[in-house]
Design a protein around this motif. Structure first.
Motif: not given
Length: 432
Positions: A263-273, A289-291, A334-341
Motif C-alpha cells: 500500500g501507499t499513504f496518500h500524504h506520504a508521497f514516495g513511500s511504499v509499504a 501498481h503502487e507507483i 492502479a490496475h491500468l498500470g497492472v494490466a500494462g505491466f
C-alpha cells in the motif's frame, strides 16, 4: 498555486507520465509541505505551544538551507505525512496528540546533509525514552531521562547532547547511533535508492498506532527487489524511471496469513509499504501498481477529481469489500498500470507457462479495469479533470481490449473474474 501543463495531464490520464510528470508532481508536493509547515507555525503561535520556539528555530534554519536540501528533508515520506496529520490535529484543538517539535529534528537532518552550521534545541516526544530520531538520517540513543536534545553541526561534524551524554551523529562504531538503512540498486544506469524506514512513522497521526508497520529486512528482500528492478528496467523502462524518481522510502510489513500486502499513504508521497514478495515478478508488479497510486494521490492534491457527494459504495474486481467512489477511481488507475505491466511482460516472455500467465493477467486486469472505468464514466460527480482522467483510461483500455490474446488465456481470465464476482455477491447475500 501550481499549474500542470496539458501535455503532462494527458500523459497521466493514459497511466503514463514519465520523469517530466514526476518532477511536476514532486514540486506540487513540496509546496504542499511548505504550506502545511507555515500553517503549523501559525497554529502554534495561536495556542502558545511549549515547542513553539524550537519549531520556529527549525523553520528559520530550513529557509536558509539550499532548496534541494530543504525539499529532501520535508519530502521524506513520513515527514510529509507527519506535517499533514499534525497540522490537522492542531487545527482541531488536539495539540496533546501531536509532536510538532519534530520539525526541529527535520531541520537538523537537513543541516547535517548540507554541512551547514546549526545549533538547535530538539524536543523529544512523550515516551521517547531518550530516542532522538532524525527522519531519514538515523536514531541517536540518549539517556532515558532526556526530554530534549541539543544538536550542533559545524566544521564537518554533527553531534547531539542530552542528559549529559554526547552522541556523534554518523559515528560508524558508536552503538548509540543507528543510521537509517538504505537500499541501493542500479541496473543499466538507472538507480533506485530507498530508505528502509520504520521508526519515522511513530509520529504520524493515524499511522503511528499501526503496529503492523515494521518488519525485518531479511536477506531475501534484497534478492527479490534486485530481481524486480532488473525486470522493470529491462522490460518496463518508462515505469522504472517513474519509480526511480518517486520512490524514497520502503516500509517492510509482516505478511498476512495468506498472500501478500502492499500500500501507499496518500500524504506520504514516495513511500511504499509491502510484505516480502514471493518472487521478483511479484515485487515488480507491486511497484508498478503502487507507483500509480502515488501519482494519482499527488494529482488529487493539485486538482479535485470528484465533487462532494453522498456516501456510495461500488463493486471492485480486485477487492473483497465495497469501495467508495474515490477508492474505485484509485483502484482503476492502479490496475491500468497492472494490466500494462502484464501486456509488456507477455511480449517479452517465450511460449510456455510464464507466457500463459502473463496473457491471463493482461486479459483479466484489462477487462476488470475497463468494466470499472465504464462505471466511473457514468458518475456525475467527476470534475472536468476527473473526467479527462477517466476518458484517458477508457481510450487506452479500449485499444488493449481489441488486441489479440490467446483464447485459452481469455477464457481463464473470464473464469477468474466471474468467480470473484460470485464470491463477492455470496458474501453479501442476506442470511437466515
Amino acid at each position: 498555486m501550481h499549474r500542470l501543463p496539458r501535455s503532462v495531464l494527458d500523459e497521466l490520464a493514459t497511466g503514463r507520465g514519465g520523469a517530466d510528470a514526476v518532477a511536476w508532481l514532486r514540486a506540487g508536493q513540496h509546496s504542499k509541505a511548505m504550506l502545511l509547515v507555515r500553517a503549523m507555525l501559525l497554529l502554534l503561535r495561536q495556542t502558545g505551544h511549549p515547542d513553539r520556539a524550537a519549531v520556529e528555530a527549525g523553520y528559520r534554519l530550513l529557509t536558509r538551507l539550499p532548496p534541494a536540501q530543504r525539499a529532501a528533508a520535508l519530502g521524506h515520506p513520513p515527514v510529509a505525512a507527519w506535517a499533514f496529520g499534525t497540522t490537522a490535529l492542531l487545527a482541531e484543538g488536539r495539540a496533546a496528540q501531536t509532536h510538532p517539535g519534530l520539525l526541529a529534528a527535520v531541520a537538523a537532518t537537513a543541516a547535517v546533509r548540507a554541512g551547514a552550521d546549526a545549533d538547535l534545541d530538539v524536543p523529544l516526544p512523550s515516551g521517547a525514552a531518550g530516542r532522538l530520531e532524525l527522519p531519514g538520517l538515523g536514531t541517536a540513543r540518549l539517556p532515558a531521562t532526556a526530554v530534549r536534545a541539543r544538536i550542533r553541526v559545524g566544521d564537518g561534524h554533527a553531534w547531539a547532547t542530552g542528559a549529559g551524554i554526547r552522541v556523534d551523529l554518523g559515528a560508524p562504531h558508536d552503538p548509540r547511533w543507528q543510521p537509517t538503512p538504505r537500499l541501493e540498486l542500479t541496473h543499466r544506469g538507472l538507480p533506485l535508492s530507498v530508505l528502509v524506514e520504520t521508526g519515522g512513522w511513530r509520529h504520524v497521526p493515524g499511522i503511528a498506532a499501526d503496529h503492523r508497520l515494521g518488519a525485518p529486512l531479511t536477506g531475501p528482500w534484497r534478492a527479490r527487489l534486485d530481481g524486480a528492478w532488473r525486470i522493470l528496467v529491462e522490460h518496463h523502462r518508462p515505469v522504472a524511471e517513474e519509480i526511480s524518481g518517486v520512490l524514497r522510502a520502503l516500509v517492510p510489513v509482516p505478511a498476512p496469513p495468506a498472500g501478500s500486502r502492499s500500500g501507499t499513504f496518500h500524504h506520504a508521497f514516495g513511500s511504499v509499504a509491502m510484505s516480502l514478495p514471493p518472487d521478483a515478478h511479484s515485487a515488480a508488479v507491486v511497484l508498478a501498481h503502487e507507483i500509480q497510486h502515488a501519482k494519482l494521490a499527488a494529482l488529487t492534491d493539485m486538482f479535485a477529481l470528484l465533487d462532494p457527494g453522498p456516501p456510495e459504495h461500488f463493486y471492485a474486481p480486485w477487492r473483497t469489500d465495497p469501495r467508495p467512489l474515490e477508492g474505485l477511481l484509485h483502484g482503476a488507475y492502479a490496475h491500468l498500470g497492472v494490466a500494462g505491466f502484464w501486456r509488456r511482460q507477455a511480449r517479452v516472455t517465450g511460449a510456455g507457462a510464464a507466457r500463459h500467465r502473463a496473457e491471463v493477467e493482461f486479459a483479466r486486469w484489462t477487462r476488470a479495469a475497463a468494466d470499472t472505468v465504464r462505471v466511473l464514466a457514468a458518475q456525475r460527480r467527476l470534475t472536468r479533470v476527473g473526467r479527462h482522467l477517466v476518458d484517458g483510461m477508457a481510450g487506452v483500455l479500449a485499444r488493449w481490449t481489441a488486441e489479440p490474446v490467446d483464447a485459452a488465456a481469455v477464457a481463464e481470465a473470464r473464469r477468474l473474474l466471474h468467480a470473484h464476482r460470485v464470491r463477492w455477491a455470496r458474501d453479501r447475500a442476506p442470511t437466515g
